[in-house]
Design an enzyme around this catalytic site. Structure first.
Site: not given
Lengths: 75, 178
Positions: A12-14, A41
């Site tokens: 997942a981000c970041p 994202c």
């Protein structure tokens, strides 16, 4: 003109962005990095960063919710 | 299916909307939500209700807790997931997000990368939940609704959420990225 792959599936981000930035540092000019991501994202912030630095970027949707970002180190 | 190749479909359902589009829609919807429900938009208070309703199912009596001495919270105890406004809003967010990702055909069940990731997610979730309760709101209830209504607490929250995110990302890089 080597080609490298970076597996960021499931991250997942970041995390994809940080991993991409670190990997790009190790590449030589002319090399290409293919970042595999499945987090939408990262689809926004990874190309955004790479374009801002001045690299060539191409995005390919390889499957539902899965992308490959091609980043060519130009300098 | 052909219509999925049309530029308009791509623009609306496939590609991410610009920050401007998002900001304007959020402003309009937030105002509408305040006007209709009479309450500023929040998310996490409802999670406390969900927890209370589930606890009640198992026979726990939560009505004596401090949190449920506040009138609005006490009232929620007698409601259900489908009669409580905040609860319906949250279900709407989940269904809306699902619909959006299905329309863009980007739905994907992601595999776990490592147990480090599981620990990071569980720790992060617990901290966020705990933080949201002691701050009386999450980044929606305390920050977004706070700033939108020109309340000082929203701006203070903004400073500290940036601080927290900065520290959090340092910790993430240091301990959870291999």
């Amino acid at each position: 003109m080597a080609e490298y792959r970076l597996d960021c599936l499931g991250e997942a981000c970041p995390v994809p962005l940080i991993k991409t930035q670190k990997k790009m540092e190790q590449l030589k000019v002319g090399d290409t990095l293919i970042v595999e991501i499945d987090h939408s994202c990262a689809m926004k912030n990874v190309p955004e960063w790479a374009r801002k630095v001045g690299y060539n970027v191409e995005i390919e949707e390889v499957d539902d919710g899965e992308w490959e970002i091609y980043i060519e180190k130009t300098k | 299916m052909n219509f999925t190749n049309s530029p308009l479909y791509k623009k609306i359902f496939k590609d991410a909307w610009s920050y401007w589009t998002g900001a304007i829609l959020l402003a309009i919807l937030n105002t509408a939500m305040l006007a209709i429900s009479g309450k500023a938009w929040g998310i996490t208070t409802t999670f406390a209700y969900w927890g209370a309703w589930i606890s009640k199912l198992f026979g726990a009596d939560v009505s004596g807790w401090d949190f449920f001495q506040i009138e609005a919270n006490a009232k929620a105890l007698s409601q259900s997931a489908f009669t409580n406004t905040g609860s319906v809003q949250n279900i709407g967010i989940i269904l809306g997000a699902l619909l959006a990702t299905l329309l863009a055909s980007q739905f994907k069940i992601k595999k776990l990368k490592s147990y480090k990731q599981v620990i990071a997610a569980a720790l992060g979730g617990l901290l966020m939940g705990y933080g949201a309760r002691i701050a009386f709101g999450c980044n929606i209830g305390a920050f977004f609704s706070g700033v939108a209504s020109m309340s000082l607490h929203g701006w203070i929250y903004a400073v500290f959420i940036f601080l927290g995110a900065w520290i959090g990302s340092k910790l993430l890089v240091r301990y959870f990225m291999t």
